[in-house]
Design an enzyme around this catalytic site. Structure first.
Site, PDB file in Angstrom:
ATOM      1  N   PRO A   2      22.099  81.745  73.087  1.00 37.50           N
ATOM      2  CA  PRO A   2      21.992  82.969  73.832  1.00 37.50           C
ATOM      3  C   PRO A   2      20.786  82.956  74.741  1.00 37.50           C
ATOM      4  CG  PRO A   2      21.513  83.238  71.496  1.00 37.50           C
ATOM      5  CD  PRO A   2      21.923  81.866  71.690  1.00 37.50           C
ATOM      6  N   GLU A   3      20.999  83.195  76.017  1.00 39.36           N
ATOM      7  CA  GLU A   3      19.855  83.391  76.922  1.00 39.36           C
ATOM      8  C   GLU A   3      19.616  84.896  76.997  1.00 39.36           C
ATOM      9  OE1 GLU A   3      19.893  80.769  80.357  1.00 39.36           O
ATOM     10  OE2 GLU A   3      21.071  79.291  79.277  1.00 39.36           O
ATOM     11  N   LYS A  52      14.015  86.715  75.244  1.00 36.89           N
ATOM     12  CA  LYS A  52      14.985  86.413  74.203  1.00 36.89           C
ATOM     13  C   LYS A  52      14.617  87.078  72.882  1.00 36.89           C
ATOM     14  CE  LYS A  52      15.712  82.117  76.654  1.00 36.89           C
ATOM     15  NZ  LYS A  52      15.330  80.689  76.742  1.00 36.89           N
ATOM     16  N   ASN A 192      18.478  77.258  79.459  1.00 35.88           N
ATOM     17  CA  ASN A 192      18.882  75.985  80.051  1.00 35.88           C
ATOM     18  C   ASN A 192      19.996  76.103  81.091  1.00 35.88           C
ATOM     19  OD1 ASN A 192      18.505  73.249  80.299  1.00 35.88           O
ATOM     20  ND2 ASN A 192      20.026  72.731  78.740  1.00 35.88           N
ATOM     21  N   ARG A 285      15.120  68.919  76.535  1.00 33.33           N
ATOM     22  CA  ARG A 285      16.340  69.662  76.884  1.00 33.33           C
ATOM     23  C   ARG A 285      17.083  68.932  77.996  1.00 33.33           C
ATOM     24  NH1 ARG A 285      16.150  74.818  75.145  1.00 33.33           N
ATOM     25  NH2 ARG A 285      18.396  74.609  75.197  1.00 33.33           N
TER      26      ARG A 285
END
Length: 295
Positions: A2-3, A52, A192, A285
């Site tokens: 989840p962003e 977040k 991301n 990432r």
DNA sequence: GCCCTATGTTAAA
DNA sequence: TTAACCTAGGGCT
């Protein structure tokens, strides 16, 4: 994970179904027993998101602070007076899917037996919420909430966010802009997918030192992430393609291959310049970008 | 069943 | 830079 958009949807969901409600708080998994006891039997005032992080304020001046990390998710259920039974958090299918009200129907018969992994369960008169797999689940005092928020950069989804703070942070570092966008101290809520997609949309090479971007480029990145995050809040999924680039496909039904330009599109030709989309691991990432048209 | 992966972050080395 | 942590689903054997 989840962003940021998912967390803002969560805050809205908490306000819709729990604000003003006296709730029972427990930890079936057993790893949040002490924290749950501090909140159990108290009334939820309101919830909000910063980046977040989710914050849920209780009437006894304590705040539940949850960060989902990559794996965390909340699942909601309840009766007809409990709006929007759904699941928000880590995807359990391809792409992000937040289940709608249709999945839970019929007469509310109380919360189901919790899975053994449920860190926190919240139950009101009309419904329940289960939290699994969070990176953070803790109870904070008002001072501690301020301390956590002070370490977070501005969140484009919050009306009072100050983009100048992001511009300042970016302008003084030689770290790649692709890394800065993921740094929650510089700008919060971007993850991301949004970083890769916003950089492609603005034709900016993710490896450029942030301090070398000019003011208009930084502003474009802020505004585009804000724009994309708002779409995410509205739709419940990350959709970064323009309607013209997915002809005939409504945003709510965009397949993963239609929803993004570069994220998970490595090896395919860029739809803007035809170069092959690349992927490289940066700071742990996966970073996706087009070597042809991102300068 | 086993291995891999994932929209994340932190602490240790 | 690496490892650790949190969990579930999908693809494979």
């Amino acid at each position: 994970m989840p962003e940021g958009h998912s967390i803002h949807r969560l805050a809205r969901q908490f306000n819709d179904v729990f604000a003003g409600e006296k709730v029972a708080v427990s930890s079936p998994q057993g790893r949040f027993v002490d924290g749950a006891a501090l909140l159990d039997g108290h009334t939820i005032i309101s919830a909000f998101a910063h980046g977040k992080h989710l914050f849920v304020n209780f009437e006894n001046d304590l705040t539940l602070n949850v960060h989902l990390g990559i794996y965390g998710a909340w699942t909601f259920g309840g009766d007809d007076q409990f709006n929007g039974a759904s699941s928000i958090g880590a995807p359990r299918t391809i792409g992000e899917k937040e289940r709608g009200t249709a999945e839970v129907s019929g007469e509310y018969q109380g919360a189901p037996e919790p899975k053994a992994t449920v860190r926190t369960r919240i139950v009101s008169e009309h419904g329940w919420a289960d939290l699994i797999g969070p990176t953070i689940c803790r109870v904070l005092t008002p001072d501690e909430v301020r301390g956590v928020r002070a370490k977070l950069g501005p969140d484009p989804l919050n009306d009072d966010a100050d983009p100048a703070s992001f511009y300042r942070a970016a302008s003084k570092t030689g770290r790649p802009i692709g890394v800065v966008l993921m740094d929650q101290k510089s700008i919060s809520g971007v993850g991301n997918i949004f970083r890769a997609e916003s950089l492609w949309r603005q034709k900016i090479n993710p490896f450029r030192p942030a301090k070398e971007l000019d003011a208009s480029e930084l502003e474009a990145l802020w505004e585009d992430n804000k724009h994309l995050l708002h779409i995410g809040v509205r739709v419940g999924r990350i959709i970064t393609t323009e309607p013209d680039d997915r002809p005939g496909i409504p945003e709510t039904e965009a397949w993963p291959e239609h929803a993004n330009y570069v994220y998970m599109h490595h090896g395919e030709p860029c739809r803007r310049c035809g170069s092959i989309i690349r992927v490289e691991e940066v700071a742990g990432r996966k970073l996706y970008w087009c070597p042809g048209c991102q300068h």
